[in-house]
Design a protein around this motif. Structure first.
Motif, PDB file in Angstrom:
ATOM      1  N   ARG A 114       0.828  -1.210   0.000  1.00  0.00           N
ATOM      2  CA  ARG A 114       0.000   0.000   0.000  1.00  0.00           C
ATOM      3  C   ARG A 114       0.858   1.255   0.000  1.00  0.00           C
ATOM      4  NH1 ARG A 114      -4.407   0.353   4.289  1.00  0.00           N
ATOM      5  NH2 ARG A 114      -4.694   2.221   3.079  1.00  0.00           N
ATOM      6  N   LEU A 115       2.108   1.139   0.445  1.00  0.00           N
ATOM      7  CA  LEU A 115       2.986   2.300   0.550  1.00  0.00           C
ATOM      8  C   LEU A 115       3.873   2.480  -0.675  1.00  0.00           C
ATOM      9  CD1 LEU A 115       4.149   1.817   4.240  1.00  0.00           C
ATOM     10  CD2 LEU A 115       2.334   3.306   3.390  1.00  0.00           C
ATOM     11  N   GLN A 116       4.092   1.425  -1.431  1.00  0.00           N
ATOM     12  CA  GLN A 116       5.004   1.512  -2.562  1.00  0.00           C
ATOM     13  C   GLN A 116       4.493   2.521  -3.586  1.00  0.00           C
ATOM     14  OE1 GLN A 116       5.304  -2.544  -3.831  1.00  0.00           O
ATOM     15  NE2 GLN A 116       6.941  -2.974  -2.380  1.00  0.00           N
ATOM     16  N   GLY A 117       5.358   3.437  -3.950  1.00  0.00           N
ATOM     17  CA  GLY A 117       5.000   4.438  -4.946  1.00  0.00           C
ATOM     18  C   GLY A 117       4.114   5.550  -4.413  1.00  0.00           C
ATOM     19  N   ALA A 118       3.727   5.468  -3.145  1.00  0.00           N
ATOM     20  CA  ALA A 118       2.850   6.498  -2.581  1.00  0.00           C
ATOM     21  C   ALA A 118       3.658   7.749  -2.265  1.00  0.00           C
ATOM     22  CB  ALA A 118       2.174   5.975  -1.312  1.00  0.00           C
ATOM     23  N   ARG A 119       3.153   8.888  -2.668  1.00  0.00           N
ATOM     24  CA  ARG A 119       3.792  10.167  -2.373  1.00  0.00           C
ATOM     25  C   ARG A 119       2.789  11.040  -1.640  1.00  0.00           C
ATOM     26  NH1 ARG A 119       9.251  10.317  -3.547  1.00  0.00           N
ATOM     27  NH2 ARG A 119       9.605   9.219  -5.464  1.00  0.00           N
ATOM     28  N   MET A 120       3.275  11.693  -0.616  1.00  0.00           N
ATOM     29  CA  MET A 120       2.421  12.624   0.101  1.00  0.00           C
ATOM     30  C   MET A 120       2.499  13.973  -0.576  1.00  0.00           C
ATOM     31  SD  MET A 120       2.649  12.154   4.223  1.00  0.00           S
ATOM     32  CE  MET A 120       3.825  13.435   4.276  1.00  0.00           C
ATOM     33  N   SER A 121       1.396  14.628  -0.682  1.00  0.00           N
ATOM     34  CA  SER A 121       1.395  16.000  -1.153  1.00  0.00           C
ATOM     35  C   SER A 121       1.610  16.878   0.069  1.00  0.00           C
ATOM     36  CB  SER A 121       0.064  16.324  -1.824  1.00  0.00           C
ATOM     37  OG  SER A 121       0.040  17.669  -2.189  1.00  0.00           O
ATOM     38  N   VAL A 122       2.761  17.535   0.118  1.00  0.00           N
ATOM     39  CA  VAL A 122       3.109  18.346   1.279  1.00  0.00           C
ATOM     40  C   VAL A 122       2.727  19.798   0.989  1.00  0.00           C
ATOM     41  CG1 VAL A 122       4.995  19.112   2.766  1.00  0.00           C
ATOM     42  CG2 VAL A 122       5.010  16.801   1.815  1.00  0.00           C
ATOM     43  N   PRO A 123       1.865  20.389   1.810  1.00  0.00           N
ATOM     44  CA  PRO A 123       1.506  21.797   1.590  1.00  0.00           C
ATOM     45  C   PRO A 123       2.725  22.687   1.828  1.00  0.00           C
ATOM     46  CG  PRO A 123       0.540  20.998   3.639  1.00  0.00           C
ATOM     47  CD  PRO A 123       1.208  19.825   2.985  1.00  0.00           C
ATOM     48  N   THR A 124       2.754  23.822   1.143  1.00  0.00           N
ATOM     49  CA  THR A 124       3.884  24.743   1.289  1.00  0.00           C
ATOM     50  C   THR A 124       3.403  26.092   1.810  1.00  0.00           C
ATOM     51  OG1 THR A 124       3.665  25.439  -1.005  1.00  0.00           O
ATOM     52  CG2 THR A 124       5.235  23.679  -0.550  1.00  0.00           C
ATOM     53  N   TRP A 125       4.354  26.854   2.338  1.00  0.00           N
ATOM     54  CA  TRP A 125       4.078  28.198   2.820  1.00  0.00           C
ATOM     55  C   TRP A 125       3.768  29.111   1.647  1.00  0.00           C
ATOM     56  CZ3 TRP A 125       6.135  30.695   7.631  1.00  0.00           C
ATOM     57  CH2 TRP A 125       6.324  29.756   8.644  1.00  0.00           C
ATOM     58  N   PRO A 126       3.006  30.178   1.886  1.00  0.00           N
ATOM     59  CA  PRO A 126       2.830  31.194   0.841  1.00  0.00           C
ATOM     60  C   PRO A 126       4.201  31.757   0.453  1.00  0.00           C
ATOM     61  CG  PRO A 126       1.289  31.561   2.655  1.00  0.00           C
ATOM     62  CD  PRO A 126       2.252  30.493   3.108  1.00  0.00           C
ATOM     63  N   GLY A 127       4.410  31.944  -0.829  1.00  0.00           N
ATOM     64  CA  GLY A 127       5.684  32.460  -1.314  1.00  0.00           C
ATOM     65  C   GLY A 127       6.654  31.375  -1.751  1.00  0.00           C
ATOM     66  N   ILE A 128       6.288  30.113  -1.547  1.00  0.00           N
ATOM     67  CA  ILE A 128       7.124  28.981  -1.962  1.00  0.00           C
ATOM     68  C   ILE A 128       6.511  28.351  -3.209  1.00  0.00           C
ATOM     69  CG2 ILE A 128       7.932  26.660  -1.340  1.00  0.00           C
ATOM     70  CD1 ILE A 128       9.340  28.764   0.299  1.00  0.00           C
ATOM     71  N   THR A 129       7.335  28.114  -4.209  1.00  0.00           N
ATOM     72  CA  THR A 129       6.888  27.352  -5.374  1.00  0.00           C
ATOM     73  C   THR A 129       7.619  26.019  -5.377  1.00  0.00           C
ATOM     74  OG1 THR A 129       8.536  28.380  -6.811  1.00  0.00           O
ATOM     75  CG2 THR A 129       6.361  29.385  -6.768  1.00  0.00           C
ATOM     76  N   VAL A 130       6.975  25.015  -5.951  1.00  0.00           N
ATOM     77  CA  VAL A 130       7.515  23.653  -5.960  1.00  0.00           C
ATOM     78  C   VAL A 130       7.627  23.176  -7.401  1.00  0.00           C
ATOM     79  CG1 VAL A 130       7.152  21.281  -5.164  1.00  0.00           C
ATOM     80  CG2 VAL A 130       6.295  23.196  -3.800  1.00  0.00           C
ATOM     81  N   ARG A 131       8.780  22.582  -7.708  1.00  0.00           N
ATOM     82  CA  ARG A 131       8.971  21.953  -9.019  1.00  0.00           C
ATOM     83  C   ARG A 131       9.662  20.610  -8.810  1.00  0.00           C
ATOM     84  NH1 ARG A 131      12.262  26.403 -12.101  1.00  0.00           N
ATOM     85  NH2 ARG A 131      12.872  24.624 -13.359  1.00  0.00           N
ATOM     86  N   THR A 132       9.338  19.669  -9.655  1.00  0.00           N
ATOM     87  CA  THR A 132      10.091  18.418  -9.691  1.00  0.00           C
ATOM     88  C   THR A 132      11.103  18.576 -10.806  1.00  0.00           C
ATOM     89  OG1 THR A 132       8.225  17.120  -8.874  1.00  0.00           O
ATOM     90  CG2 THR A 132       9.964  15.927 -10.042  1.00  0.00           C
ATOM     91  N   LEU A 133      12.376  18.434 -10.463  1.00  0.00           N
ATOM     92  CA  LEU A 133      13.451  18.616 -11.442  1.00  0.00           C
ATOM     93  C   LEU A 133      14.242  17.331 -11.597  1.00  0.00           C
ATOM     94  CD1 LEU A 133      14.854  22.122 -10.450  1.00  0.00           C
ATOM     95  CD2 LEU A 133      13.298  21.557 -12.300  1.00  0.00           C
ATOM     96  N   ALA A 134      14.640  17.061 -12.826  1.00  0.00           N
ATOM     97  CA  ALA A 134      15.482  15.910 -13.122  1.00  0.00           C
ATOM     98  C   ALA A 134      16.836  16.411 -13.599  1.00  0.00           C
ATOM     99  CB  ALA A 134      14.832  15.039 -14.193  1.00  0.00           C
ATOM    100  N   THR A 135      17.884  15.952 -12.945  1.00  0.00           N
ATOM    101  CA  THR A 135      19.250  16.240 -13.386  1.00  0.00           C
ATOM    102  C   THR A 135      19.828  14.937 -13.925  1.00  0.00           C
ATOM    103  OG1 THR A 135      20.392  15.670 -11.325  1.00  0.00           O
ATOM    104  CG2 THR A 135      19.462  17.906 -11.492  1.00  0.00           C
ATOM    105  N   GLU A 136      21.086  14.977 -14.321  1.00  0.00           N
ATOM    106  CA  GLU A 136      21.740  13.742 -14.779  1.00  0.00           C
ATOM    107  C   GLU A 136      21.910  12.745 -13.643  1.00  0.00           C
ATOM    108  OE1 GLU A 136      26.366  15.096 -14.350  1.00  0.00           O
ATOM    109  OE2 GLU A 136      25.305  15.656 -16.181  1.00  0.00           O
ATOM    110  N   ARG A 137      21.739  13.200 -12.397  1.00  0.00           N
ATOM    111  CA  ARG A 137      21.971  12.339 -11.239  1.00  0.00           C
ATOM    112  C   ARG A 137      20.705  11.931 -10.487  1.00  0.00           C
ATOM    113  NH1 ARG A 137      26.531  11.339  -9.225  1.00  0.00           N
ATOM    114  NH2 ARG A 137      25.720  11.340  -7.097  1.00  0.00           N
ATOM    115  N   LEU A 138      19.693  12.806 -10.457  1.00  0.00           N
ATOM    116  CA  LEU A 138      18.580  12.590  -9.539  1.00  0.00           C
ATOM    117  C   LEU A 138      17.344  13.374  -9.976  1.00  0.00           C
ATOM    118  CD1 LEU A 138      17.843  11.432  -6.649  1.00  0.00           C
ATOM    119  CD2 LEU A 138      18.558  13.645  -5.749  1.00  0.00           C
TER     120      LEU A 138
END
Length: 135
Positions: free
Chosen positions: A10-34
């Motif tokens: 039930r936990l495999q692949g599960a991601r929590m959506s974490v709320p953020t503070w006002p003024g914070i933006t969130v991006r998922t970034l892929a580099t050559e490493r991670l």
């Protein structure tokens, strides 16, 4: 009394959506490493400040600090390898000390086109900063 059972499927692949503070933006970034979640605050053309979190934490730890940076600064805080929403299939090579984490930080800055930045670390993140200085 009901009995609870551990169900890892039930936990495999599960991601929590974490709320953020006002003024914070969130991006998922892929580099050559991670591939990881990265938090940003401040103007895109601001002076970059890379925040590296400590053990048993995530980039979320830095949100309050990032939102209080002086005008003209750009806060950047990744979930480091092994923590938060970093790719769980990318493991840390313990024989390299903080090497993997330092290399991940450099790859992130490179992917963002950043040649120099202020770097701030807490706990384990501080050890990563020391490794960056050594390299």
């Amino acid at each position: 009394m009901s009995k609870m059972t551990y169900q890892p499927e039930r936990l495999q692949g599960a991601r929590m959506s974490v709320p953020t503070w006002p003024g914070i933006t969130v991006r998922t970034l892929a580099t050559e490493r991670l591939t990881t979640r990265v938090l940003f605050a401040g103007p895109e053309d601001g002076i970059p400040v890379l925040f590296l979190h400590g053990n048993t934490s995530s980039a979320t730890w830095w949100e309050e600090v990032m939102t209080t940076l002086p005008d003209g600064f750009r806060g950047i805080a990744p979930d480091q390898r092994g923590y938060g929403d970093a790719d769980p299939d990318k493991h840390i090579d313990a024989t390299r000390g903080m090497g993997d984490l330092a290399d991940d930080a450099v790859a992130l800055l490179d992917s963002l086109g950043i040649r120099s930045a202020h770097v701030v670390g807490n706990s384990m993140g501080g050890s990563v900063v020391w490794r960056l200085l050594m390299d």
